[in-house]
Design an enzyme around this catalytic site. Structure first.
Site, PDB file in Angstrom:
ATOM      1  N   LYS A   1       2.161  -2.648   6.580  1.00  0.00           N
ATOM      2  CA  LYS A   1       2.389  -2.402   5.148  1.00  0.00           C
ATOM      3  C   LYS A   1       3.833  -1.941   4.895  1.00  0.00           C
ATOM      4  O   LYS A   1       4.409  -2.249   3.862  1.00  0.00           O
ATOM      5  CB  LYS A   1       1.362  -1.407   4.602  1.00  0.00           C
TER       6      LYS A   1
ATOM      7  N   TYR B   1      -2.030  -0.750  10.401  1.00  0.00           N
ATOM      8  CA  TYR B   1      -1.979  -0.882   8.940  1.00  0.00           C
ATOM      9  C   TYR B   1      -0.654  -0.325   8.402  1.00  0.00           C
ATOM     10  O   TYR B   1       0.011  -0.969   7.593  1.00  0.00           O
ATOM     11  CB  TYR B   1      -3.174  -0.143   8.321  1.00  0.00           C
TER      12      TYR B   1
ATOM     13  N   SER C   1       0.873  -1.190   0.000  1.00  0.00           N
ATOM     14  CA  SER C   1       0.000   0.000   0.000  1.00  0.00           C
ATOM     15  C   SER C   1       0.904   1.232   0.000  1.00  0.00           C
ATOM     16  O   SER C   1       2.068   1.157   0.433  1.00  0.00           O
ATOM     17  CB  SER C   1      -0.841   0.005   1.281  1.00  0.00           C
TER      18      SER C   1
HETATM   19  N1  LIG Z   1      -8.695  -0.314  -1.023  1.00  0.00           N
HETATM   20  C1  LIG Z   1      -7.639   0.472  -0.841  1.00  0.00           C
HETATM   21  O1  LIG Z   1      -7.773   1.694  -0.780  1.00  0.00           O
HETATM   22  C2  LIG Z   1      -6.268  -0.126  -0.756  1.00  0.00           C
HETATM   23  C3  LIG Z   1      -5.173   0.748  -0.830  1.00  0.00           C
HETATM   24  C4  LIG Z   1      -3.892   0.214  -0.741  1.00  0.00           C
HETATM   25  C5  LIG Z   1      -3.699  -1.137  -0.579  1.00  0.00           C
HETATM   26  N2  LIG Z   1      -4.781  -1.971  -0.503  1.00  0.00           N
HETATM   27  C6  LIG Z   1      -4.503  -3.392  -0.333  1.00  0.00           C
HETATM   28  O2  LIG Z   1      -5.051  -4.103  -1.410  1.00  0.00           O
HETATM   29  C7  LIG Z   1      -5.307  -5.446  -1.022  1.00  0.00           C
HETATM   30  C8  LIG Z   1      -6.712  -5.826  -1.428  1.00  0.00           C
HETATM   31  O3  LIG Z   1      -7.607  -5.009  -0.706  1.00  0.00           O
HETATM   32  P1  LIG Z   1      -9.017  -4.528  -1.262  1.00  0.00           P
HETATM   33  O4  LIG Z   1      -9.060  -3.061  -1.154  1.00  0.00           O
HETATM   34  O5  LIG Z   1      -9.316  -5.189  -2.543  1.00  0.00           O
HETATM   35  O6  LIG Z   1      -9.933  -5.084  -0.067  1.00  0.00           O
HETATM   36  P2  LIG Z   1     -11.262  -5.940  -0.055  1.00  0.00           P
HETATM   37  O7  LIG Z   1     -11.652  -5.952   1.366  1.00  0.00           O
HETATM   38  O8  LIG Z   1     -12.207  -5.443  -1.089  1.00  0.00           O
HETATM   39  O9  LIG Z   1     -10.761  -7.380  -0.527  1.00  0.00           O
HETATM   40  C9  LIG Z   1      -9.890  -8.122   0.255  1.00  0.00           C
HETATM   41  C10 LIG Z   1     -10.092  -9.590  -0.094  1.00  0.00           C
HETATM   42  O10 LIG Z   1      -9.167 -10.330   0.720  1.00  0.00           O
HETATM   43  C11 LIG Z   1      -9.883 -11.396   1.332  1.00  0.00           C
HETATM   44  N3  LIG Z   1      -9.231 -11.738   2.600  1.00  0.00           N
HETATM   45  C12 LIG Z   1      -9.107 -10.969   3.708  1.00  0.00           C
HETATM   46  N4  LIG Z   1      -8.459 -11.649   4.664  1.00  0.00           N
HETATM   47  C13 LIG Z   1      -8.170 -12.877   4.148  1.00  0.00           C
HETATM   48  C14 LIG Z   1      -7.524 -14.014   4.658  1.00  0.00           C
HETATM   49  N5  LIG Z   1      -7.066 -14.079   5.918  1.00  0.00           N
HETATM   50  N6  LIG Z   1      -7.377 -15.081   3.829  1.00  0.00           N
HETATM   51  C15 LIG Z   1      -7.851 -15.059   2.574  1.00  0.00           C
HETATM   52  N7  LIG Z   1      -8.487 -14.010   2.034  1.00  0.00           N
HETATM   53  C16 LIG Z   1      -8.647 -12.930   2.828  1.00  0.00           C
HETATM   54  C17 LIG Z   1     -11.305 -10.875   1.522  1.00  0.00           C
HETATM   55  O11 LIG Z   1     -12.250 -11.930   1.660  1.00  0.00           O
HETATM   56  C18 LIG Z   1     -11.505 -10.071   0.246  1.00  0.00           C
HETATM   57  O12 LIG Z   1     -12.015 -10.860  -0.814  1.00  0.00           O
HETATM   58  C19 LIG Z   1      -5.060  -5.501   0.493  1.00  0.00           C
HETATM   59  O13 LIG Z   1      -3.792  -6.049   0.742  1.00  0.00           O
HETATM   60  C20 LIG Z   1      -5.114  -4.035   0.893  1.00  0.00           C
HETATM   61  O14 LIG Z   1      -4.384  -3.792   2.067  1.00  0.00           O
HETATM   62  C21 LIG Z   1      -6.062  -1.495  -0.584  1.00  0.00           C
END
Ligand SMILES: NC(=O)c1ccc[n+]([C@@H]2O[C@H](COP(=O)([O-])OP(=O)(O)OC[C@H]3O[C@@H](n4cnc5c(N)ncnc54)[C@H](O)[C@@H]3O)[C@@H](O)[C@H]2O)c1
Length: 269
Positions: free
Chosen positions: A154, A150, A137
């Protein structure tokens, strides 16, 4: 690396960024797609859509990560690209977060990447080829002001990816680290509850998961280490690197102003 005909595994593939990656890789002609998630039904739905394989995963347990890799390899042969994307938001606030919250975030946001590389590297190094991609992230480069848990986990994820890239880059194993800022997914909701977190996250504009997928496909084509879907992140990294005092001052101002105004604000320099 070309995506065509590749065997690609995406963790957290049932929703948000992971689901957009799966759809985009299918459109790019990936040969075999594995959707791994703790949410099995939505994983099965997206797997059906792309003629892929859904595997239930708890990314926070090493045996589950190992069995995902074993099952995917048994079904489709060696894994060409493994995207360790599942993540958890931790909790709003600082060191007062419960140890359980810290523990889950360490396991899912950091150790899942360690366990995947531990299981995959012997085969990839033996083949002299493979691609490890970790979703970290912008919080791992710049700090997410709303959540210490977080930010810390990260940062560790970025550090882990850097270490792997340095250690194995000359042995044919590519490493990329995806570092978006705000992306419209369910995960965003928690951070948006906190005014300073919302101000920091929206400072580069909120983007869609499909925009992240575009950046990832371009990053894979160039085998670029840092995949930054928001252009302002590299500018703030440069500022942080060249003048950390000014960067910290700007971040403190952002927090102050956002909390005073209840949410509105922009990341300052
Ligand atoms: N959304 C944002 O703004 C953002 C920004 C930077 C980084 N990220 C990162 O992107 C990645 C994806 O996040 P997202 O925004 O798509 O979130 P999201 O919540 O939409 O999706 C996350 C997915 O991961 C799955 N998950 C969570 N814990 C799990 C586990 N223990 N085992 C297996 N699956 C698991 C959930 O079921 C879900 O399908 C994450 O690593 C998040 O930290 C997100």
């Amino acid at each position: 690396m070309e995506l065509a005909d590749k065997h690609v595994v995406v963790t957290g593939g049932a929703g948000g960024i992971g689901r957009a990656l799966i759809r985009r890789f299918a459109a790019e002609g990936a040969g075999a797609l594995v959707v791994a998630d703790r949410a099995l039904e939505p994983a099965q739905a997206i797997a059906r859509e792309v003629d892929g394989l859904a595997i239930e995963l708890d990314a926070g347990r090493e045996e589950s990560v190992r069995s995902l890799i074993a099952e995917a390899s048994a079904a489709n042969g060696p894994i060409d690209i493994f995207i360790s994307n599942a993540g958890v938001p931790g909790a709003i606030g600082g060191p007062e977060a419960d140890d359980d919250v810290w523990d889950e975030a360490w396991r899912v946001n950091v150790m899942a990447h360690v366990w995947a590389s531990r299981a995959l590297l012997p085969e990839m190094l033996g083949r002299g080829e493979g691609y490890l991609i970790n979703t970290a992230s912008a919080a791992g480069l710049l700090t997410q002001v709303s959540s210490l848990v977080y930010s810390v986990t990260k940062h560790a994820a970025v550090s882990l990816a850097e270490w792997l890239a340095i250690e194995y880059g000359d042995a044919g194993v590519r490493v990329s680290c995806i570092c978006p800022q705000g992306v419209r997914t369910p995960m965003l909701d928690l951070a948006m509850e906190e005014p300073a977190g919302a101000a920091a996250l929206t400072s580069g504009g909120l983007i869609e998961p499909e925009d992240v997928a575009d950046a990832v496909v371009a990053g894979i084509a160039e085998e670029r280490f840092l995949i930054l879907p928001h252009e302002n992140v590299s500018r703030f990294m440069a500022l942080k690197g060249s003048d950390p005092e000014r960067w910290l001052k700007g971040m403190r101002r952002l927090v102050r102003e956002a909390r005073a105004s209840g949410g509105a604000g922009a990341q300052s320099s």
